[in-house]
Motif scaffolding. Structure first.
Motif, PDB file in Angstrom:
ATOM      1  N   UNK A   1       0.824  -1.212   0.000  1.00  0.00           N
ATOM      2  CA  UNK A   1       0.000   0.000   0.000  1.00  0.00           C
ATOM      3  C   UNK A   1       0.861   1.267   0.000  1.00  0.00           C
ATOM      4  N   UNK A   2       0.310   2.389  -0.506  1.00  0.00           N
ATOM      5  CA  UNK A   2       1.087   3.632  -0.519  1.00  0.00           C
ATOM      6  C   UNK A   2       1.073   4.300   0.858  1.00  0.00           C
ATOM      7  N   UNK A   3       2.132   5.026   1.173  1.00  0.00           N
ATOM      8  CA  UNK A   3       2.131   5.809   2.410  1.00  0.00           C
ATOM      9  C   UNK A   3       3.108   6.960   2.283  1.00  0.00           C
ATOM     10  N   UNK A   4       2.838   7.981   3.068  1.00  0.00           N
ATOM     11  CA  UNK A   4       3.665   9.190   3.009  1.00  0.00           C
ATOM     12  C   UNK A   4       3.974   9.628   4.432  1.00  0.00           C
ATOM     13  N   UNK A   5       5.198  10.128   4.642  1.00  0.00           N
ATOM     14  CA  UNK A   5       5.535  10.744   5.928  1.00  0.00           C
ATOM     15  C   UNK A   5       5.586  12.249   5.727  1.00  0.00           C
ATOM     16  N   UNK A   6       4.865  12.979   6.590  1.00  0.00           N
ATOM     17  CA  UNK A   6       4.910  14.442   6.498  1.00  0.00           C
ATOM     18  C   UNK A   6       5.363  15.010   7.842  1.00  0.00           C
ATOM     19  N   UNK A   7       6.064  16.158   7.804  1.00  0.00           N
ATOM     20  CA  UNK A   7       6.537  16.730   9.065  1.00  0.00           C
ATOM     21  C   UNK A   7       5.366  17.208   9.925  1.00  0.00           C
ATOM     22  N   UNK A   8       5.407  16.895  11.229  1.00  0.00           N
ATOM     23  CA  UNK A   8       4.267  17.270  12.076  1.00  0.00           C
ATOM     24  C   UNK A   8       4.707  17.864  13.402  1.00  0.00           C
ATOM     25  N   UNK A   9       5.963  18.277  13.508  1.00  0.00           N
ATOM     26  CA  UNK A   9       6.384  18.924  14.750  1.00  0.00           C
ATOM     27  C   UNK A   9       7.798  18.526  15.136  1.00  0.00           C
ATOM     28  N   UNK A  10       8.179  18.918  16.348  1.00  0.00           N
ATOM     29  CA  UNK A  10       9.544  18.697  16.820  1.00  0.00           C
ATOM     30  C   UNK A  10       9.534  18.199  18.265  1.00  0.00           C
ATOM     31  N   UNK A  11      10.594  17.475  18.617  1.00  0.00           N
ATOM     32  CA  UNK A  11      10.770  17.108  20.018  1.00  0.00           C
ATOM     33  C   UNK A  11      11.354  18.315  20.759  1.00  0.00           C
ATOM     34  N   UNK A  12      11.444  18.203  22.087  1.00  0.00           N
ATOM     35  CA  UNK A  12      12.041  19.305  22.853  1.00  0.00           C
ATOM     36  C   UNK A  12      13.482  19.555  22.442  1.00  0.00           C
ATOM     37  N   UNK A  13      14.128  18.526  21.949  1.00  0.00           N
ATOM     38  CA  UNK A  13      15.528  18.668  21.514  1.00  0.00           C
ATOM     39  C   UNK A  13      15.619  19.286  20.122  1.00  0.00           C
ATOM     40  N   UNK A  14      14.492  19.607  19.534  1.00  0.00           N
ATOM     41  CA  UNK A  14      14.498  20.256  18.221  1.00  0.00           C
ATOM     42  C   UNK A  14      14.637  19.287  17.058  1.00  0.00           C
ATOM     43  N   UNK A  15      14.311  18.024  17.283  1.00  0.00           N
ATOM     44  CA  UNK A  15      14.382  17.055  16.189  1.00  0.00           C
ATOM     45  C   UNK A  15      12.993  16.843  15.576  1.00  0.00           C
ATOM     46  N   UNK A  16      12.932  16.774  14.237  1.00  0.00           N
ATOM     47  CA  UNK A  16      11.640  16.640  13.577  1.00  0.00           C
ATOM     48  C   UNK A  16      10.941  15.310  13.873  1.00  0.00           C
ATOM     49  N   UNK A  17       9.613  15.357  13.816  1.00  0.00           N
ATOM     50  CA  UNK A  17       8.781  14.165  13.981  1.00  0.00           C
ATOM     51  C   UNK A  17       7.919  14.026  12.722  1.00  0.00           C
ATOM     52  N   UNK A  18       7.731  12.789  12.282  1.00  0.00           N
ATOM     53  CA  UNK A  18       6.941  12.567  11.069  1.00  0.00           C
ATOM     54  C   UNK A  18       5.626  11.864  11.358  1.00  0.00           C
ATOM     55  N   UNK A  19       4.617  12.226  10.565  1.00  0.00           N
ATOM     56  CA  UNK A  19       3.295  11.611  10.652  1.00  0.00           C
ATOM     57  C   UNK A  19       3.133  10.751   9.402  1.00  0.00           C
ATOM     58  N   UNK A  20       2.759   9.482   9.598  1.00  0.00           N
ATOM     59  CA  UNK A  20       2.610   8.606   8.433  1.00  0.00           C
ATOM     60  C   UNK A  20       1.129   8.414   8.085  1.00  0.00           C
ATOM     61  N   UNK A  21       0.809   8.672   6.816  1.00  0.00           N
ATOM     62  CA  UNK A  21      -0.539   8.471   6.304  1.00  0.00           C
ATOM     63  C   UNK A  21      -0.498   7.270   5.363  1.00  0.00           C
ATOM     64  N   UNK A  22      -1.473   6.383   5.486  1.00  0.00           N
ATOM     65  CA  UNK A  22      -1.499   5.158   4.682  1.00  0.00           C
ATOM     66  C   UNK A  22      -2.877   5.040   4.030  1.00  0.00           C
ATOM     67  N   UNK A  23      -2.915   4.634   2.770  1.00  0.00           N
ATOM     68  CA  UNK A  23      -4.230   4.398   2.150  1.00  0.00           C
ATOM     69  C   UNK A  23      -4.188   3.087   1.387  1.00  0.00           C
ATOM     70  N   UNK A  24      -5.332   2.726   0.799  1.00  0.00           N
ATOM     71  CA  UNK A  24      -5.355   1.453   0.075  1.00  0.00           C
ATOM     72  C   UNK A  24      -4.598   1.573  -1.256  1.00  0.00           C
ATOM     73  N   UNK A  25      -4.359   0.425  -1.894  1.00  0.00           N
ATOM     74  CA  UNK A  25      -3.614   0.383  -3.149  1.00  0.00           C
ATOM     75  C   UNK A  25      -4.127   1.398  -4.171  1.00  0.00           C
ATOM     76  N   UNK A  26      -3.206   2.083  -4.798  1.00  0.00           N
ATOM     77  CA  UNK A  26      -3.497   3.034  -5.872  1.00  0.00           C
ATOM     78  C   UNK A  26      -4.446   4.162  -5.456  1.00  0.00           C
ATOM     79  N   UNK A  27      -4.425   4.487  -4.168  1.00  0.00           N
ATOM     80  CA  UNK A  27      -5.191   5.647  -3.740  1.00  0.00           C
ATOM     81  C   UNK A  27      -4.261   6.695  -3.130  1.00  0.00           C
ATOM     82  N   UNK A  28      -3.199   7.030  -3.871  1.00  0.00           N
ATOM     83  CA  UNK A  28      -2.291   8.090  -3.435  1.00  0.00           C
ATOM     84  C   UNK A  28      -3.040   9.414  -3.304  1.00  0.00           C
TER      85      UNK A  28
END
Lengths: 95, 477
Positions: free
Chosen positions: B425-452
């Protein structure tokens, strides 16, 4: 299961990789740890699960048996590690 | 001039309006690579003559400089997969994605660092040495497409093409605060991608925002007769998904992904991102993907098995490194001993073992069955839900060297991304914030086949109401 040095050596032979004595020890430890973790899948009862080599729709894909020219053959020859004219040179395999 | 803070599509608009010239754009980014790359070592090779547009095109990314992961073939350029065994391999041909990028008029600046043969989650397993994370140079950028992600994050290029077998686009994008998109298996041709796990590999974009990723995806997607696994499914215009209400969409939050092992700060950041989406009318529910805990073991059996088979082609005969010996078998063995790094050897041996007589049934065949169960979990979930949302990785970027001697703990950093490859299945990671140490955090979105399209719609709406994707690491301003 744990993998002893003899098994590592056997796998390395199958994989055509030369390993030194200390590497046999190293990989024996590492592969054993990884296998112990991987064996987690044995918790599952898989008797009723069908065996499928692909999770994608199993369709055979055909295409016309058509000869296409590759224009850049010289570039393939240029990267042979060892050559004689347009031939790859390898160690003698026939006594 | 702060071109490096713009997205690719914005640069392309400026070029089309003739506010700036193509030569100026190219030399701007070349100069940034020359100046900043010695710090982060994201780029392996910066071409003396970048591969520019052959002609005009109406592509939204015309004239945009890109970097290519070092496992995608570019004609007449050295492609090494960051491995000693391929040193000196000059590709005689272009990968299909390269032809498509060139036709659309993007400018290929060079190649990006990676874990050797894409084996790794930290970009430390490279024969060129590790790439550093621009947000904190003592941390890894993630992997295996770590060079691409670090380069995009540091503004060395607006976007890049990577490859994802178990998370290799999404996890480094998450660690570097970038967008990383793994398309559906079959969406993008792999012709010219050096194969790692053929039933898992996909090529995909890494960029600063979802808009660039969507445009890039449109450029590289579609059937290719040279990769029979590429799907004959029509490619929609992904930019049409930039608008669209989220009201009434149903999104599942798999309980197995929000358990111990998930870092507290990452969890909190992801929950905040979910609340932003909730305010847009999405209905969230807890769901179950019951076989999640078996994904990593299943993956390491299947991916290593496929890798051991794919990597048998590197034997010192036809190209790359050769250690000369008088005996052919010795030549193979010595070449592979010297040519492959430690992790490559480990995976080849694990795969060889799983496929060997006596163990094939107990490991490889069993793992195939578990893969089927994991895919069923997703099929089931997508009957009731439009998408699934999870963290991309259980932690933010870790320190260089922290997991180097512990392959298992390294493998677990892909625990949330691997299932998508196993089920295709397709999935994407998008930036969604930072930790207290200033490191990025990613949010993963997943959908069914061929539904990008669903992923782009969600990511675009999220991006419209947040500005995480506009943040820039301070040392690279």
């Amino acid at each position: 299961m744990s993998i002893d040095k003899t098994t590592v050596s056997y796998i390395a032979r199958l994989a055509r990789i030369n390993l030194e004595e200390d590497e046999l020890d190293y990989y024996s430890g590492q592969l054993s740890k990884i296998l112990n973790y991987i064996e987690k899948i044995n918790e599952l009862d898989l008797k009723e699960i069908p065996l499928s080599f692909s999770v994608y729709p199993d369709v055979n894909i055909y295409q016309d048996d058509e000869v296409l020219n590759f224009e850049n053959t010289q570039a393939i020859i240029d990267i042979f590690p060892q050559k004689s004219d347009n031939f790859i040179k390898i160690p003698k395999v026939i006594e | 001039m702060s071109l490096h803070k713009l997205s690719g599509w914005q640069i392309s608009e400026k070029l089309k309006k003739k506010e700036i010239g193509l030569g100026e754009v190219v030399s701007f980014f070349q100069e940034r690579v020359q100046r900043l790359n010695p710090k982060i070592k994201a780029v392996i090779s910066l071409f003396d003559e970048p591969l520019g547009p052959e002609k005009d095109s109406d592509s939204k990314l015309w004239g945009v400089p890109v970097l290519i992961k070092d496992n995608i073939c570019i004609k007449n350029k050295e492609i090494t997969c960051a491995s000693k065994i391929l040193k000196g391999f000059i590709s005689p041909y272009n990968a299909t994605v390269i032809e498509r990028l060139r036709k659309a008029g993007l400018v290929i600046l060079g190649t990006a660092n990676m874990d050797e043969f894409a084996f790794g989650s930290s970009c430390e397993n490279s024969c060129y040495g590790p790439t550093l994370n621009p947000w904190n140079e003592s941390c890894v950028p993630g992997g295996s497409s770590g060079g691409c992600a670090a380069a995009v994050a540091a503004g060395l290029v607006p976007c890049a093409l990577g490859s994802d077998t178990g998370g290799s686009i999404r996890q480094p994008a998450s660690f570097c605060g970038a967008v990383g998109f793994k398309p559906t298996y079959g969406r993008v041709s792999r012709f010219g991608l050096v194969a790692f796990g053929s039933s898992l590999d996909q090529i995909g974009p890494i960029s600063r925002d979802i808009v660039d990723s969507a445009y890039l995806l449109n450029i590289v997607s579609g059937k290719d007769s040279r990769d029979s696994t590429s799907a004959s499914i029509a490619v929609p215009d992904f930019s049409k998904s930039f608008d669209g209400s989220l009201k009434g969409l149903k999104v599942g939050l798999p309980k197995e992904y929000f358990v111990s092992g998930l870092d507290g700060q990452v969890k909190k950041t992801v929950e905040l991102a979910i609340s932003v989406l909730k305010s847009k009318g999405i209905e969230f529910s807890e769901i179950s993907l019951p076989h999640t805990e078996y994904a990593v073991p299943t993956y390491y059996i299947l991916a290593s098995s496929e890798a051991s088979s794919n990597l048998s082609r590197f034997e010192g005969i036809r190209y790359g490194k050769r250690i000369h010996q008088n005996n052919l078998i010795e030549l193979y063995k010595r070449t592979r001993q010297e040519g492959f790094g430690q992790e490559a050897k480990r995976r080849i041996m694990l795969g060889t073992f799983s496929l060997s007589s006596g163990y094939y049934e107990a490991y490889y065949l069993k793992a195939l069955k578990v893969r089927w169960l994991i895919k069923k979990d997703f099929d089931q979930a997508f009957k009731a839900y439009d998408a699934i949302i999870t963290p991309t990785s259980p932690t933010a970027a870790f320190k260089i060297g922290e997991k180097a001697d512990n392959p298992l703990s390294m493998y677990l950093s892909d625990i949330y991304t691997i299932s998508c490859n196993l089920s295709g299945v397709p999935s994407v990671s998008i930036p969604c914030g930072f930790t207290q140490e200033g490191l990025p955090v990613g949010l993963q979105l997943i959908s069914k086949h061929f539904n990008e399209e669903m992923l782009i719609r969600l990511a675009h709406a999220y991006q419209e109401s947040t500005d995480w994707h506009k943040q820039f690491p301070v040392n690279y301003e």
